[in-house]
Structure formats: C-alpha cells, structure tokens
Design a protein around this motif. Structure first.
Motif, PDB file in Angstrom:
ATOM      1  N   ALA A   1       0.842  -1.200   0.000  1.00 46.04           N
ATOM      2  CA  ALA A   1       0.000   0.000   0.000  1.00 46.04           C
ATOM      3  C   ALA A   1       0.878   1.251   0.000  1.00 46.04           C
ATOM      4  O   ALA A   1       1.986   1.245   0.526  1.00 46.04           O
ATOM      5  CB  ALA A   1      -0.903  -0.004   1.232  1.00 46.04           C
ATOM      6  N   THR A   2       0.374   2.322  -0.611  1.00 50.30           N
ATOM      7  CA  THR A   2       1.101   3.590  -0.562  1.00 50.30           C
ATOM      8  C   THR A   2       0.171   4.687  -0.091  1.00 50.30           C
ATOM      9  O   THR A   2      -1.039   4.631  -0.304  1.00 50.30           O
ATOM     10  CB  THR A   2       1.670   4.009  -1.939  1.00 50.30           C
ATOM     11  OG1 THR A   2       0.571   4.264  -2.822  1.00 50.30           O
ATOM     12  CG2 THR A   2       2.567   2.947  -2.525  1.00 50.30           C
ATOM     13  N   GLY A   3       0.715   5.697   0.547  1.00 47.84           N
ATOM     14  CA  GLY A   3      -0.085   6.828   0.988  1.00 47.84           C
ATOM     15  C   GLY A   3       0.766   7.839   1.730  1.00 47.84           C
ATOM     16  O   GLY A   3       1.938   7.590   2.019  1.00 47.84           O
ATOM     17  N   GLU A   4       0.147   8.981   2.016  1.00 55.34           N
ATOM     18  CA  GLU A   4       0.831  10.027   2.779  1.00 55.34           C
ATOM     19  C   GLU A   4       0.686   9.728   4.268  1.00 55.34           C
ATOM     20  O   GLU A   4      -0.401   9.376   4.733  1.00 55.34           O
ATOM     21  CB  GLU A   4       0.194  11.379   2.445  1.00 55.34           C
ATOM     22  CG  GLU A   4       0.819  12.546   3.209  1.00 55.34           C
ATOM     23  CD  GLU A   4       0.102  13.875   2.927  1.00 55.34           C
ATOM     24  OE1 GLU A   4      -0.629  13.969   1.911  1.00 55.34           O
ATOM     25  OE2 GLU A   4       0.259  14.810   3.735  1.00 55.34           O
ATOM     26  N   ALA A   5       1.769   9.854   5.022  1.00 54.91           N
ATOM     27  CA  ALA A   5       1.711   9.623   6.474  1.00 54.91           C
ATOM     28  C   ALA A   5       1.077  10.824   7.162  1.00 54.91           C
ATOM     29  O   ALA A   5       1.420  11.974   6.876  1.00 54.91           O
ATOM     30  CB  ALA A   5       3.114   9.377   7.015  1.00 54.91           C
ATOM     31  N   VAL A   6       0.142  10.510   8.060  1.00 46.81           N
ATOM     32  CA  VAL A   6      -0.582  11.538   8.825  1.00 46.81           C
ATOM     33  C   VAL A   6      -0.407  11.194  10.309  1.00 46.81           C
ATOM     34  O   VAL A   6      -0.625  10.053  10.710  1.00 46.81           O
ATOM     35  CB  VAL A   6      -2.079  11.531   8.433  1.00 46.81           C
ATOM     36  CG1 VAL A   6      -2.901  12.409   9.356  1.00 46.81           C
ATOM     37  CG2 VAL A   6      -2.246  11.969   6.980  1.00 46.81           C
ATOM     38  N   TYR A   7       0.001  12.172  11.116  1.00 48.39           N
ATOM     39  CA  TYR A   7       0.386  11.888  12.498  1.00 48.39           C
ATOM     40  C   TYR A   7      -0.472  12.651  13.516  1.00 48.39           C
ATOM     41  O   TYR A   7      -0.812  13.810  13.300  1.00 48.39           O
ATOM     42  CB  TYR A   7       1.840  12.307  12.737  1.00 48.39           C
ATOM     43  CG  TYR A   7       2.849  11.604  11.861  1.00 48.39           C
ATOM     44  CD1 TYR A   7       3.224  10.289  12.117  1.00 48.39           C
ATOM     45  CD2 TYR A   7       3.440  12.260  10.776  1.00 48.39           C
ATOM     46  CE1 TYR A   7       4.170   9.648  11.324  1.00 48.39           C
ATOM     47  CE2 TYR A   7       4.384  11.628   9.982  1.00 48.39           C
ATOM     48  CZ  TYR A   7       4.744  10.319  10.258  1.00 48.39           C
ATOM     49  OH  TYR A   7       5.679   9.692   9.474  1.00 48.39           O
ATOM     50  N   THR A   8      -0.765  11.984  14.628  1.00 50.93           N
ATOM     51  CA  THR A   8      -1.425  12.634  15.769  1.00 50.93           C
ATOM     52  C   THR A   8      -0.595  12.355  17.016  1.00 50.93           C
ATOM     53  O   THR A   8      -0.369  11.192  17.365  1.00 50.93           O
ATOM     54  CB  THR A   8      -2.850  12.080  15.955  1.00 50.93           C
ATOM     55  OG1 THR A   8      -3.596  12.338  14.769  1.00 50.93           O
ATOM     56  CG2 THR A   8      -3.537  12.738  17.149  1.00 50.93           C
ATOM     57  N   THR A   9      -0.142  13.417  17.675  1.00 48.94           N
ATOM     58  CA  THR A   9       0.728  13.265  18.856  1.00 48.94           C
ATOM     59  C   THR A   9      -0.143  13.297  20.103  1.00 48.94           C
ATOM     60  O   THR A   9      -0.285  14.336  20.753  1.00 48.94           O
ATOM     61  CB  THR A   9       1.785  14.383  18.892  1.00 48.94           C
ATOM     62  OG1 THR A   9       1.117  15.648  18.803  1.00 48.94           O
ATOM     63  CG2 THR A   9       2.760  14.280  17.732  1.00 48.94           C
TER      64      THR A   9
END
Ligand SMILES: [Zn+2]
Length: 446
Positions: free
Chosen positions: A293-301
C-alpha cells in the motif's frame, strides 16, 4: 532473528490492537485539547470529538497542515510563546525546538518536562531499533543543538545506554580526528553526510575510512538510503556491518521510523506517543496498512502537552514494504517514496521521481555513469502533457546510446505507465551530491 526490544509490551503487540488502543484515548485527548488551545478550540469546533474512537468519526476530524502551524505561530497572544496551537502555559515549556526550515520559514515546537521525557524514551526505542545500545560509542554529527536532530538525539543516545560523542558543529578535519581518537563505532548523520564524509576522513587521516572502527551507520534526514546502490556505496566506504535508515519529522517527533537488523524498510517506533495513518494524498481517503500500500503519512501526537498536532499532513509519501518481521516488532515497515510535493503527473498518472530512478537502476545500473534528473520548465511544474524529460549520464564509449535511450523509455513505460524522453549527457554534467531538495533529481551518484 528476534532482537532486543526497547518497549516489549507495545513493540510486540499486534498492530491492530495498538491502533485501537490509541484510538480509544482520542476522545479524552481531543476534548482536553479544545480547552487548552485557542487554535484547536476553533479547528475542532464542529468535529465529532466525543466519538473519535470510532473509525468513521475519526476520519471526520479535520487535518492539520504545515500552513496551519505557521499561521498559528503568527497569531500569538501574550501568554503564547509558540502561538495559538500552544496548549500549556508558557512557563511549563522547558525546551523550544526549531524545524530546520528547508521549505519556507522555520517553525517552532515546545516540550514540557513530561514531553521531554516521552521524546527521550521514544527516541531511545527508535535508536535501539537501529541497533544502538550499551557498549557503542556513537558520533552525533548534527551541528545545531536547537533543531529536532540536535539535543533530542543526544539525550536519546545516552538513554539507550550507549556513549554519546557529540562531534558535530566542529570543522570536518577535527571531526575526522575525533572518530579516530574516541574509537567511534557508530556514525549518525544525514544520508548525504555519511555518503561524503568517508572521503574526507581518508584525506585527513591518510588511510581509508574502512580502517576506522566504525561498523554501524545510522542515516536519515533525506531520502536515498533505501536505494540498494546508495546503501552499498556507504557500507563499503566505511567497511560497515550495518546501515540503518531512519526518519523523523521535527513537527511531530524527531525519530518515528527506524530500520531493524532483520528486514527492509523502517518500522514505526513511536506507538506509545504518536498515532500514524496513511491517506491517499489526492482524495484524503484512508489507506489500510497492507503490503504494497502507498499513501501520505498523517500523524497525531496524542500524549504531547505543549504543542500537539492532530491528523498532521506530513507530505511524506510512504510505501508499505512489510507487515511482519523476524525481529519481533509488529509495526509495519515502510520506505519513503518521496515528498508528496515531489509527485509528478503525466497525463492522469501519478509518478515519483524515485520510481523512475528505481526502474532505471534495476535494469541499467552498469551502464549509467552518474546521477539522473528530471528536467522541469519551472520548479513548480507538476504536470507533464509531453513525455517527462529525463537526463541521464552515459559513458562516451557506450556501444549503443540510441538503443539504451529506447530501452530506458520502454522500461519506464511498461513498469510505470508514464512516458519519459531520455536525454543523454556526458559524465559529470549533472552536479554530484545528495541533497535535501531532491525535487528535480531522480538518481543517486554511483
Ligand atoms: Zn524488524
């Protein structure tokens, strides 16, 4: 082979369970955040915060962008050292970290004492995954303490039990001599630094860098260390036994992904503090963690006190290269394909310069003479209606340049369904060096 885990309780727990455990904490985290930050009070005003543990509700929580961060820093009140995103009183902030500012103006993030503890622990996990631990003497080559790869890395190296030798910020000549004097066995630096510094050592010390006791390289900060040719160049130049590619994002946590000793790609090493998702960069639809799979990484701290980010769009485009690993870690392994900003569009097809590079290198590594690059009409050009101009250096004695050009064009077309127009150049026409701005470059020097 099973490896030493820093946080066995979490590192070996099934990945789906980790994601669910993280999501379960989101309603409390988000509702408190709305109380603590003027930016998020507004940003999350309409969001289904109370239901955020559920997938469908979570996907309705709005993304946060780099531009949101910049704007919130411009709009700061009297008790907001770091702008409207700040979520604690200024006097609770014990450290300010500056992004390196490679694109646009620098942004700043804060750590409370509790944040600092979490960063150090999480970064120690990240370094342990890269093979750093007691008995190692680690040369940190970062020059500036204030950046995310500065003091936080130094703190984390000590936390793993290794010996910190902070050699950065001095002349390269002195750095070479320190590697020798301090019997450094682990070198930590940006991909481009570890790539060129071996030559400098030979120049200064009068013997090849392979005679230094360095056996482990930890390289990150820039793409390029997942490419086999670039990797073997670095490993051979230092006589290293292991090269671990690592990656982080100052706005989130300066170490998030790290390569273990068993598999390709980088594990996610920050599960205790950071929730990571993949999304389709064009539609923002969620992408499952599945092989390939490919995609943009999205982060929640979700544990961050001072300056948390919620569903932060990293612009880093990832490919999942594995969802299980012999080392015992359960987090997916990824390789970074490029910045979403680097993506090119040929007719309706999306393509990254690194995809083109990989196709060419896989087939023609013995024929190309140097780096390659995509030539654009302007820095901002993304769309190509005509075949994408691809510059490749070829030795002057190549027997069949025309055949080579046609073969490359055909290989790219069949593998990626985009057309390139190859332009052959003399060796040394394209400036050498691996650089942070990989925008126009599609190749690595040989
Ligand atoms: Zn592993």
């Amino acid at each position: 082979m099973a490896e030493r885990l820093w946080d066995p309780e979490l590192d070996a727990r099934p990945w789906q369970e980790i994601l669910e455990w993280q999501r379960a904490s989101m309603p409390v985290f988000l509702s408190a955040l709305k109380e603590r930050s003027s930016f998020y009070a507004e940003h999350l005003a309409e969001a289904p915060v109370a239901e955020a543990a559920r997938d469908d509700a979570w996907h309705q929580i709005p993304f946060t962008s780099k531009e949101d961060v910049r704007r919130s820093q411009r709009e700061r009140g009297p008790d907001q050292l770091l702008g409207a995103m700040q979520s604690v009183p200024s006097d609770a902030i014990v450290q300010v970290i500056g992004s390196s500012g490679t694109t646009g103006s620098p942004t700043f993030f804060g750590l409370t004492a509790a944040d600092l503890e979490r960063w150090t622990d999480s970064l120690a996990n990240w370094l342990t995954t890269a093979g750093v631990g007691p008995g190692n003497v680690v040369a940190l080559t970062t020059g500036m303490p204030m950046v995310a790869g500065g003091m936080p890395y130094g703190d984390a190296i000590r936390r793993t039990g290794a010996t910190l030798a902070w050699v950065g910020g001095q002349t390269t000549e002195r750095m070479c001599r320190l590697l020798e004097l301090l019997r450094v066995d682990t070198l930590m630096g940006t991909a481009s630094f570890v790539s060129f510094f071996s030559d400098r050592c030979e120049e200064v010390l009068g013997y090849p860098a392979t005679d230094l006791p360095i056996r482990r390289i930890v390289a990150g900060g820039e793409p390029g260390m997942s490419q086999p040719q670039a990797r073997s160049r670095v490993v051979n130049a230092w006589g290293a036994e292991r090269l671990s590619e690592v990656m982080g994002l100052g706005d989130v946590l300066s170490g998030l992904w790290s390569q273990c000793g068993s598999g390709d790609g980088m594990h996610f090493t920050a599960s205790r503090d950071v929730h990571v998702e993949l999304v389709d960069p064009s539609t923002s639809a969620p992408v499952e963690w599945a092989d390939g799979a490919t995609g943009e990484a999205v982060y929640t701290t979700f544990t961050r006190e001072a300056t948390p980010v919620v569903r932060y769009r990293s612009r880093d485009h990832m490919r999942v290269v594995g969802t299980s690993c012999d080392c015992g870690r359960t987090s997916p392994r990824v390789s970074c394909i490029g910045r979403t900003d680097d993506m090119l569009i040929y007719k309706a097809m999306n393509v990254f310069p690194s995809d083109i590079r990989d196709v060419v290198m896989a087939r023609f590594v013995d024929r190309v003479a140097g780096p390659m690059r995509v030539r654009k009409d302007s820095v901002d050009q993304v769309r190509f209606d005509d075949p994408i101009p691809l510059e490749i250096e070829l030795p002057p004695d190549d027997a069949d340049p025309d055949g080579f050009r046609k073969e490359v064009e055909e290989a790219v077309r069949t593998s990626l369904r985009v057309r390139v127009a190859v332009e052959l150049l003399e060796p040394d026409s394209i400036p050498l060096g691996v650089h942070k701005n990989a925008l126009t470059y599609v190749g690595e020097p040989q």
